[in-house]
Design a protein around this motif. Structure first.
Motif, PDB file in Angstrom:
ATOM      1  N   ASN A  60       0.826  -1.214   0.000  1.00  0.00           N
ATOM      2  CA  ASN A  60       0.000   0.000   0.000  1.00  0.00           C
ATOM      3  C   ASN A  60       0.854   1.255   0.000  1.00  0.00           C
ATOM      4  OD1 ASN A  60       0.996   0.042   2.593  1.00  0.00           O
ATOM      5  ND2 ASN A  60      -0.957  -0.419   3.577  1.00  0.00           N
ATOM      6  N   ILE A  61       2.129   1.100  -0.397  1.00  0.00           N
ATOM      7  CA  ILE A  61       3.044   2.243  -0.388  1.00  0.00           C
ATOM      8  C   ILE A  61       3.101   2.935  -1.740  1.00  0.00           C
ATOM      9  CG2 ILE A  61       4.482   1.312   1.462  1.00  0.00           C
ATOM     10  CD1 ILE A  61       6.405   0.313  -0.676  1.00  0.00           C
ATOM     11  N   TYR A  62       2.507   2.308  -2.766  1.00  0.00           N
ATOM     12  CA  TYR A  62       2.555   2.873  -4.109  1.00  0.00           C
ATOM     13  C   TYR A  62       1.239   3.577  -4.436  1.00  0.00           C
ATOM     14  CZ  TYR A  62       6.327  -0.595  -4.399  1.00  0.00           C
ATOM     15  OH  TYR A  62       7.443  -1.344  -4.157  1.00  0.00           O
ATOM     16  N   PRO A  63       1.284   4.608  -5.287  1.00  0.00           N
ATOM     17  CA  PRO A  63       0.047   5.310  -5.650  1.00  0.00           C
ATOM     18  C   PRO A  63      -0.845   4.453  -6.538  1.00  0.00           C
ATOM     19  CG  PRO A  63       1.897   6.148  -6.933  1.00  0.00           C
ATOM     20  CD  PRO A  63       2.482   5.238  -5.894  1.00  0.00           C
ATOM     21  N   THR A  64      -2.143   4.467  -6.252  1.00  0.00           N
ATOM     22  CA  THR A  64      -3.117   3.769  -7.080  1.00  0.00           C
ATOM     23  C   THR A  64      -3.525   4.685  -8.230  1.00  0.00           C
ATOM     24  OG1 THR A  64      -3.961   2.490  -5.211  1.00  0.00           O
ATOM     25  CG2 THR A  64      -5.407   2.718  -7.127  1.00  0.00           C
ATOM     26  N   ILE A  65      -3.412   4.210  -9.462  1.00  0.00           N
ATOM     27  CA  ILE A  65      -3.767   5.066 -10.601  1.00  0.00           C
ATOM     28  C   ILE A  65      -5.168   4.768 -11.124  1.00  0.00           C
ATOM     29  CG2 ILE A  65      -1.381   5.443 -11.265  1.00  0.00           C
ATOM     30  CD1 ILE A  65      -1.755   3.408 -13.485  1.00  0.00           C
ATOM     31  N   GLU A  66      -5.663   3.543 -10.882  1.00  0.00           N
ATOM     32  CA  GLU A  66      -7.027   3.230 -11.294  1.00  0.00           C
ATOM     33  C   GLU A  66      -7.480   1.940 -10.642  1.00  0.00           C
ATOM     34  OE1 GLU A  66      -6.447   3.155 -15.506  1.00  0.00           O
ATOM     35  OE2 GLU A  66      -6.058   1.017 -15.573  1.00  0.00           O
ATOM     36  N   LYS A  67      -8.809   1.762 -10.616  1.00  0.00           N
ATOM     37  CA  LYS A  67      -9.401   0.533 -10.101  1.00  0.00           C
ATOM     38  C   LYS A  67     -10.447   0.040 -11.097  1.00  0.00           C
ATOM     39  CE  LYS A  67      -8.783   1.630  -5.184  1.00  0.00           C
ATOM     40  NZ  LYS A  67      -9.467   1.831  -3.877  1.00  0.00           N
ATOM     41  N   HIS A  68     -10.523  -1.283 -11.245  1.00  0.00           N
ATOM     42  CA  HIS A  68     -11.475  -1.878 -12.171  1.00  0.00           C
ATOM     43  C   HIS A  68     -12.316  -2.929 -11.452  1.00  0.00           C
ATOM     44  CE1 HIS A  68      -9.344  -0.038 -15.547  1.00  0.00           C
ATOM     45  NE2 HIS A  68      -8.218  -0.481 -15.012  1.00  0.00           N
ATOM     46  N   VAL A  69     -13.576  -3.011 -11.824  1.00  0.00           N
ATOM     47  CA  VAL A  69     -14.443  -4.074 -11.348  1.00  0.00           C
ATOM     48  C   VAL A  69     -14.533  -5.106 -12.465  1.00  0.00           C
ATOM     49  CG1 VAL A  69     -16.758  -4.704 -10.587  1.00  0.00           C
ATOM     50  CG2 VAL A  69     -15.754  -2.531  -9.859  1.00  0.00           C
ATOM     51  N   LEU A  70     -14.086  -6.324 -12.188  1.00  0.00           N
ATOM     52  CA  LEU A  70     -14.060  -7.395 -13.179  1.00  0.00           C
ATOM     53  C   LEU A  70     -15.184  -8.388 -12.909  1.00  0.00           C
ATOM     54  CD1 LEU A  70     -10.203  -8.116 -13.147  1.00  0.00           C
ATOM     55  CD2 LEU A  70     -11.450  -6.420 -14.498  1.00  0.00           C
ATOM     56  N   HIS A  71     -15.876  -8.778 -13.970  1.00  0.00           N
ATOM     57  CA  HIS A  71     -17.016  -9.690 -13.843  1.00  0.00           C
ATOM     58  C   HIS A  71     -16.822 -10.849 -14.810  1.00  0.00           C
ATOM     59  CE1 HIS A  71     -21.105 -10.658 -12.590  1.00  0.00           C
ATOM     60  NE2 HIS A  71     -21.364 -10.971 -13.858  1.00  0.00           N
ATOM     61  N   LEU A  72     -17.288 -12.019 -14.413  1.00  0.00           N
ATOM     62  CA  LEU A  72     -17.178 -13.199 -15.261  1.00  0.00           C
ATOM     63  C   LEU A  72     -17.922 -12.968 -16.578  1.00  0.00           C
ATOM     64  CD1 LEU A  72     -16.221 -16.205 -15.422  1.00  0.00           C
ATOM     65  CD2 LEU A  72     -18.500 -16.818 -14.571  1.00  0.00           C
ATOM     66  N   ALA A  73     -17.283 -13.285 -17.694  1.00  0.00           N
ATOM     67  CA  ALA A  73     -17.899 -13.099 -19.006  1.00  0.00           C
ATOM     68  C   ALA A  73     -19.069 -14.070 -19.185  1.00  0.00           C
ATOM     69  CB  ALA A  73     -16.865 -13.312 -20.105  1.00  0.00           C
ATOM     70  N   SER A  74     -20.066 -13.631 -19.908  1.00  0.00           N
ATOM     71  CA  SER A  74     -21.279 -14.440 -20.084  1.00  0.00           C
ATOM     72  C   SER A  74     -21.017 -15.731 -20.850  1.00  0.00           C
ATOM     73  CB  SER A  74     -22.348 -13.614 -20.809  1.00  0.00           C
ATOM     74  OG  SER A  74     -21.861 -13.172 -22.075  1.00  0.00           O
ATOM     75  N   HIS A  75     -19.970 -15.759 -21.682  1.00  0.00           N
ATOM     76  CA  HIS A  75     -19.692 -16.957 -22.476  1.00  0.00           C
ATOM     77  C   HIS A  75     -18.780 -17.954 -21.750  1.00  0.00           C
ATOM     78  CE1 HIS A  75     -16.312 -14.207 -23.423  1.00  0.00           C
ATOM     79  NE2 HIS A  75     -15.604 -15.323 -23.475  1.00  0.00           N
ATOM     80  N   ALA A  76     -18.450 -17.691 -20.486  1.00  0.00           N
ATOM     81  CA  ALA A  76     -17.598 -18.606 -19.720  1.00  0.00           C
ATOM     82  C   ALA A  76     -18.277 -19.966 -19.586  1.00  0.00           C
ATOM     83  CB  ALA A  76     -17.295 -18.021 -18.347  1.00  0.00           C
ATOM     84  N   ASN A  77     -17.491 -21.033 -19.703  1.00  0.00           N
ATOM     85  CA  ASN A  77     -18.060 -22.371 -19.575  1.00  0.00           C
ATOM     86  C   ASN A  77     -18.141 -22.790 -18.107  1.00  0.00           C
ATOM     87  OD1 ASN A  77     -15.480 -23.403 -18.772  1.00  0.00           O
ATOM     88  ND2 ASN A  77     -14.901 -23.617 -20.926  1.00  0.00           N
ATOM     89  N   ALA A  78     -18.657 -23.985 -17.857  1.00  0.00           N
ATOM     90  CA  ALA A  78     -18.902 -24.452 -16.488  1.00  0.00           C
ATOM     91  C   ALA A  78     -17.609 -24.569 -15.691  1.00  0.00           C
ATOM     92  CB  ALA A  78     -19.636 -25.789 -16.524  1.00  0.00           C
ATOM     93  N   VAL A  79     -16.539 -25.039 -16.332  1.00  0.00           N
ATOM     94  CA  VAL A  79     -15.256 -25.198 -15.632  1.00  0.00           C
ATOM     95  C   VAL A  79     -14.703 -23.834 -15.227  1.00  0.00           C
ATOM     96  CG1 VAL A  79     -12.867 -25.983 -15.862  1.00  0.00           C
ATOM     97  CG2 VAL A  79     -14.730 -27.359 -16.798  1.00  0.00           C
ATOM     98  N   GLU A  80     -14.803 -22.868 -16.127  1.00  0.00           N
ATOM     99  CA  GLU A  80     -14.300 -21.526 -15.839  1.00  0.00           C
ATOM    100  C   GLU A  80     -15.109 -20.873 -14.730  1.00  0.00           C
ATOM    101  OE1 GLU A  80     -12.688 -20.588 -20.384  1.00  0.00           O
ATOM    102  OE2 GLU A  80     -14.746 -20.112 -19.789  1.00  0.00           O
ATOM    103  N   ARG A  81     -16.410 -21.092 -14.729  1.00  0.00           N
ATOM    104  CA  ARG A  81     -17.254 -20.537 -13.666  1.00  0.00           C
ATOM    105  C   ARG A  81     -16.897 -21.141 -12.312  1.00  0.00           C
ATOM    106  NH1 ARG A  81     -21.835 -17.863 -15.587  1.00  0.00           N
ATOM    107  NH2 ARG A  81     -22.073 -17.962 -17.870  1.00  0.00           N
TER     108      ARG A  81
END
Length: 217
Positions: A60-81
């Motif tokens: 936590n000593i480095y400056p944060t330049i951006e944050k992203h919210v990542l969501h599972l893609a709709s085409h993900a298969n059962a194993v990936e989910r």
């Protein structure tokens, strides 16, 4: 525009999309901020997030330049989910009241910190920028000569995480350098309370099956 990314953990890959992005540094206008939020991510190594290590106390000593919210893609298969769900649950499991996080070295000066959320198919990616100043053309930070006590690191010339990873990748040939670095980083942390840097070093070594504690003996 939806931005697709791939999360890579070893030989496993999981398709994700960026649902939301936030610029953390100050912007000069609302128009500039809107432009940034709709632009591509800042990392330069394509759209693949390769997790190289796991830590309980991300730096936590480095400056944060951006944050992203990542969501599972709709085409993900059962194993990936199922894989993403297992990863989320493992991140949420607390050890010593601390959650686990994944570290991804995205470029020579960008580090990604992957964290879980209450939803097993949603993660956050914090992009931090660490110092890149190096004195000496084409030299690695650990090759820069110091005029000070060799037992400690100069905080302005600390070895970059990706350089530590490079050394781990050529283990055991890099053992003398890693041993020296381990002692310098640990002594510096003990003196200045700079433990975030030691945790990064520790996490990278453990990710390459190298015991950092043995390097201190």
């Amino acid at each position: 525009m939806t931005i697709s990314v791939t999360l890579s953990i070893g030989y496993l890959t999981i398709p994700l999309i960026i649902k939301h992005s936030i610029k953390s540094l100050e912007t000069t206008s609302a128009e500039e901020e809107d432009e940034i939020l709709t632009s591509s991510p800042q990392w330069t190594f394509g759209n693949t997030i390769c997790i190289s290590s796991f830590v309980q106390s991300p730096p936590n000593i480095y400056p944060t330049i951006e944050k992203h919210v990542l969501h599972l893609a709709s085409h993900a298969n059962a194993v990936e989910r199922e894989t993403l769900s297992i990863l989320s649950k493992s991140f949420q499991t607390q050890t010593n009241n601390k959650h686990c996080h994944g570290l991804a070295f995205l470029s020579e000066d960008l580090l990604g910190i992957l964290s879980s959320t209450v939803q097993t198919n949603t993660f956050t990616l914090q992009i931090v920028q660490y110092a890149t100043q190096v004195s000496g053309a084409n030299k690695k930070s650990y090759q820069i000569e110091s005029n000070h006590n060799d037992a400690f690191l100069e905080l302005d010339h600390t070895v970059k995480p990706y350089e530590i990873m490079e050394l781990c990748q050529i283990w055991p040939g890099s053992q003398p350098i890693l041993t020296k670095l381990a002692k310098q980083i640990y002594q510096t942390a003990s003196l200045y309370g700079y433990w975030d840097y030691w945790r990064v070093f520790e996490g990278i070594c453990e990710g390459h099956q190298i015991n950092p504690r043995q390097l201190l003996s």
